[in-house]
Design a protein around this motif. Structure first.
Motif, PDB file in Angstrom:
ATOM      1  N   CYS A   1      37.761  32.765  34.703  1.00 56.94           N
ATOM      2  CA  CYS A   1      38.722  32.396  35.737  1.00 56.94           C
ATOM      3  C   CYS A   1      38.089  32.653  37.100  1.00 56.94           C
ATOM      4  O   CYS A   1      37.799  33.787  37.458  1.00 56.94           O
ATOM      5  CB  CYS A   1      39.996  33.221  35.568  1.00 56.94           C
ATOM      6  N   ASN A   2      37.889  31.593  37.878  1.00 63.30           N
ATOM      7  CA  ASN A   2      37.267  31.749  39.194  1.00 63.30           C
ATOM      8  C   ASN A   2      38.088  32.634  40.121  1.00 63.30           C
ATOM      9  O   ASN A   2      37.545  33.411  40.903  1.00 63.30           O
ATOM     10  CB  ASN A   2      37.047  30.385  39.845  1.00 63.30           C
ATOM     11  N   LEU A   3      39.409  32.501  40.042  1.00 67.53           N
ATOM     12  CA  LEU A   3      40.284  33.305  40.905  1.00 67.53           C
ATOM     13  C   LEU A   3      40.057  34.784  40.667  1.00 67.53           C
ATOM     14  O   LEU A   3      39.876  35.565  41.615  1.00 67.53           O
ATOM     15  CB  LEU A   3      41.748  32.946  40.633  1.00 67.53           C
ATOM     16  N   PHE A   4      40.039  35.186  39.406  1.00 64.91           N
ATOM     17  CA  PHE A   4      39.830  36.596  39.084  1.00 64.91           C
ATOM     18  C   PHE A   4      38.398  37.023  39.377  1.00 64.91           C
ATOM     19  O   PHE A   4      38.150  38.081  39.946  1.00 64.91           O
ATOM     20  CB  PHE A   4      40.165  36.840  37.608  1.00 64.91           C
TER      21      PHE A   4
ATOM     22  N   LEU B   1      37.888  36.682  43.615  1.00 68.61           N
ATOM     23  CA  LEU B   1      38.755  37.498  44.478  1.00 68.61           C
ATOM     24  C   LEU B   1      39.168  38.821  43.838  1.00 68.61           C
ATOM     25  O   LEU B   1      39.639  39.721  44.536  1.00 68.61           O
ATOM     26  CB  LEU B   1      40.013  36.712  44.858  1.00 68.61           C
ATOM     27  N   GLY B   2      38.998  38.943  42.525  1.00 67.55           N
ATOM     28  CA  GLY B   2      39.455  40.151  41.834  1.00 67.55           C
ATOM     29  C   GLY B   2      38.754  41.415  42.270  1.00 67.55           C
ATOM     30  O   GLY B   2      39.259  42.523  42.053  1.00 67.55           O
ATOM     31  N   CYS B   3      37.576  41.275  42.892  1.00 70.01           N
ATOM     32  CA  CYS B   3      36.817  42.455  43.325  1.00 70.01           C
ATOM     33  C   CYS B   3      37.067  42.803  44.787  1.00 70.01           C
ATOM     34  O   CYS B   3      36.383  43.659  45.351  1.00 70.01           O
ATOM     35  CB  CYS B   3      35.325  42.212  43.111  1.00 70.01           C
ATOM     36  N   LEU B   4      38.063  42.157  45.424  1.00 69.33           N
ATOM     37  CA  LEU B   4      38.287  42.333  46.864  1.00 69.33           C
ATOM     38  C   LEU B   4      39.634  42.981  47.154  1.00 69.33           C
ATOM     39  O   LEU B   4      40.359  42.574  48.056  1.00 69.33           O
ATOM     40  CB  LEU B   4      38.206  40.966  47.565  1.00 69.33           C
TER      41      LEU B   4
ATOM     42  N   GLY C   1      40.977  27.522  41.209  1.00 63.38           N
ATOM     43  CA  GLY C   1      41.867  27.122  40.115  1.00 63.38           C
ATOM     44  C   GLY C   1      41.206  26.216  39.099  1.00 63.38           C
ATOM     45  O   GLY C   1      41.888  25.569  38.302  1.00 63.38           O
ATOM     46  N   ALA C   2      39.861  26.162  39.113  1.00 68.59           N
ATOM     47  CA  ALA C   2      39.142  25.252  38.220  1.00 68.59           C
ATOM     48  C   ALA C   2      39.254  25.653  36.754  1.00 68.59           C
ATOM     49  O   ALA C   2      38.989  24.862  35.862  1.00 68.59           O
ATOM     50  CB  ALA C   2      37.666  25.180  38.634  1.00 68.59           C
ATOM     51  N   SER C   3      39.614  26.907  36.475  1.00 69.84           N
ATOM     52  CA  SER C   3      39.809  27.360  35.096  1.00 69.84           C
ATOM     53  C   SER C   3      41.178  28.020  35.007  1.00 69.84           C
ATOM     54  O   SER C   3      41.961  27.961  35.939  1.00 69.84           O
ATOM     55  CB  SER C   3      38.696  28.327  34.695  1.00 69.84           C
ATOM     56  N   ASN C   4      41.484  28.639  33.908  1.00 62.28           N
ATOM     57  CA  ASN C   4      42.808  29.207  33.678  1.00 62.28           C
ATOM     58  C   ASN C   4      43.216  30.146  34.814  1.00 62.28           C
ATOM     59  O   ASN C   4      42.505  31.090  35.152  1.00 62.28           O
ATOM     60  CB  ASN C   4      42.833  29.977  32.352  1.00 62.28           C
ATOM     61  N   VAL C   5      44.383  29.887  35.397  1.00 63.97           N
ATOM     62  CA  VAL C   5      44.876  30.685  36.524  1.00 63.97           C
ATOM     63  C   VAL C   5      45.952  31.649  36.025  1.00 63.97           C
ATOM     64  O   VAL C   5      46.970  31.211  35.468  1.00 63.97           O
ATOM     65  CB  VAL C   5      45.460  29.782  37.630  1.00 63.97           C
ATOM     66  N   PRO C   6      45.775  32.953  36.232  1.00 64.22           N
ATOM     67  CA  PRO C   6      46.781  33.917  35.801  1.00 64.22           C
ATOM     68  C   PRO C   6      47.991  33.910  36.748  1.00 64.22           C
ATOM     69  O   PRO C   6      47.917  33.396  37.865  1.00 64.22           O
ATOM     70  CB  PRO C   6      46.044  35.256  35.887  1.00 64.22           C
TER      71      PRO C   6
ATOM     72  N   VAL D   1      47.171  28.778  42.323  1.00 63.05           N
ATOM     73  CA  VAL D   1      46.344  29.834  42.917  1.00 63.05           C
ATOM     74  C   VAL D   1      47.075  30.482  44.078  1.00 63.05           C
ATOM     75  O   VAL D   1      47.095  31.715  44.221  1.00 63.05           O
ATOM     76  CB  VAL D   1      44.987  29.260  43.380  1.00 63.05           C
ATOM     77  N   PHE D   2      47.689  29.653  44.923  1.00 60.04           N
ATOM     78  CA  PHE D   2      48.449  30.163  46.066  1.00 60.04           C
ATOM     79  C   PHE D   2      49.533  31.130  45.615  1.00 60.04           C
ATOM     80  O   PHE D   2      49.676  32.241  46.154  1.00 60.04           O
ATOM     81  CB  PHE D   2      49.022  28.959  46.828  1.00 60.04           C
TER      82      PHE D   2
END
Length: 425
Positions: A257-260, A263-266, A283-288, A316-317
């Motif tokens: 998941c690109n979002l995780f 941004l998950g480390c910030l 959001g190119a892959s599964n978005v939690p 994603v938003f």
């Protein structure tokens, strides 16, 4: 008597310590500082001995428009400086519309390197091709601020890092991903990093334990932002994300998941500004529904040119919103994709969201360029129903008449004191 008083005042200024005179003169445009050479023989070379030289459009008369001739005038001054300057030079800035001769610029950089330059700035100028940055610049261990424009470079083998560099800006520069990653890593006190329209980036990797501000406005294929514990302000606004550059990613990276991952480390970020194109990439892959680790310090969120025709961007938003419990300011601008329609799944997705408890501290909302489509209207209702501390919501509609106040009276509001301001472009 009047002449004697004027002479006395002039002598008092002339007799000031050089560091005081230098501080005064560097605050003048270079053209005005040069005019002091006519005051007396004692002042003839003072302006040439300054610690800072800024070449901008104020250096030229309004009639000198030819970019080659302008560079010729700059070189006349540079030659005088090279012949007569005896002290250190702390700052050089080229911010004039001109066409530099690459050989002249190369020789000048060697001169500055020997002078212990601390601030080196190349801003917009005319260029036909990117010039090769001389290796001598990478030996300037006292550099604190570096801005490069219109050049290309690789790190020389003997490069030992910029130990004092706190601010780095690269604009329309050609540099490969590995070189950029290495440069950033070898600046231990770097606090500000700005990357604008960089050529040659396939994978953008930014790791620096001291970095606090990051701005990215360039195309890339992938991005990694791990190991930036102090990063508190982030602007990422690529005009596009070239997914074709991702051909070198591993299968695990493609599935992640690109979002995780990005941004998950910030979790320490306080201000976040993202473009719709970057939201699409996230959001190119599964978005939690939300991130595993919340943005507990995030106070201001700005989303530019979001498309409410893209389910990925909307998901994603909402995931970022639900992961930001202390958010106080939210700004959104709209981007309308050509063709297509506002799909029912996007509307149903927004209707199914429940943000109560996620936006308890939200006070200010700004929405600009809104078309008042069904997804946008569902988002407005969702925010109003979920924000008990909301003070103002400003909605700027794109074209047509503004949204009547009577329409908002029918919407459930968690805040009794919210003021809704409806405008039109």
């Amino acid at each position: 008597m009047v002449m004697m008083e004027k002479q006395t005042r002039m002598d008092r200024i002339s007799n000031l310590p050089w560091d005081v005179l230098d501080t005064i003169l560097v605050h003048l445009p270079l053209k005005d500082a040069a005019r002091t050479s006519i005051l007396s023989s004692n002042w003839r070379y003072k302006w040439i001995s300054l610690s800072q030289f800024v070449f901008d459009d104020k250096c030229f008369s309004n009639t000198l428009l030819n970019k080659v001739d302008r560079w010729g005038e700059i070189m006349k001054i540079i030659h005088r400086i090279q012949e007569n300057h005896s002290g250190p030079i702390d700052k050089f800035e080229l911010a004039a519309y001109c066409c530099p001769n690459h050989l002249d610029l190369d020789q000048w950089m060697h001169f500055l390197a020997e002078k212990g330059i601390k601030e080196f700035v190349l801003k917009e100028f005319y260029f036909i091709r990117r010039f090769k940055l001389p290796c001598c610049l990478f030996s300037c261990q006292q550099l604190r601020h570096l801005e490069l424009y219109g050049c290309r470079f690789k790190l020389p083998p003997e490069f030992k890092g910029f130990k004092c560099l706190a601010s780095l800006q690269l604009r329309q520069v050609c540099v490969d991903s590995d070189t950029l990653e290495s440069l950033i890593l070898q600046c231990p006190v770097l606090e500000r990093l700005i990357l604008l329209k960089i050529d040659g980036l396939t994978c953008l990797k930014i790791h620096n334990p001291n970095l606090k501000y990051l701005k990215i406005d360039t195309e890339f294929g992938n991005i990694y932002l791990e190991n930036n514990p102090l990063l508190s302000s982030i602007d990422i606004h690529p005009t596009s994300v070239n997914l074709e550059m991702n051909m070198f990613c591993s299968l695990e990276e493609w599935k992640a998941c690109n979002l995780f991952r990005v941004l998950g480390c910030l979790s320490g970020v306080k201000r976040l500004s993202l473009s719709g194109h970057f939201l699409e990439f996230l959001g190119a892959s599964n978005v939690p529904e939300r991130l595993p680790e919340r943005f507990n310090r995030l106070m201001a969120l700005e989303l530019r040119e979001v498309s409410f025709k893209s389910l990925n961007e909307v998901m994603v938003f909402l995931a970022i919103l639900q992961s930001s419990p202390n958010l106080e300011e939210l700004s959104i601008s709209h981007r309308d994709l050509e063709g297509g329609s506002y799909d029912i799944p996007i509307v149903e997705f927004l209707k199914s969201r429940y943000l109560l408890g996620s936006l308890n501290h939200l006070q200010v909302v700004r929405m600009r360029g809104i078309m008042v489509s069904r997804p946008e209207w569902e988002l407005i209702k969702l925010i109003l129903a979920s924000s008990p501390a909301l003070k103002t919501m400003t909605i700027v509609k794109y074209r047509g008449s503004r949204i009547p106040e009577s329409v908002f009276l029918q919407v459930e509001r968690a805040s009794e004191n919210v003021k809704i301001i409806s405008l039109t472009l």
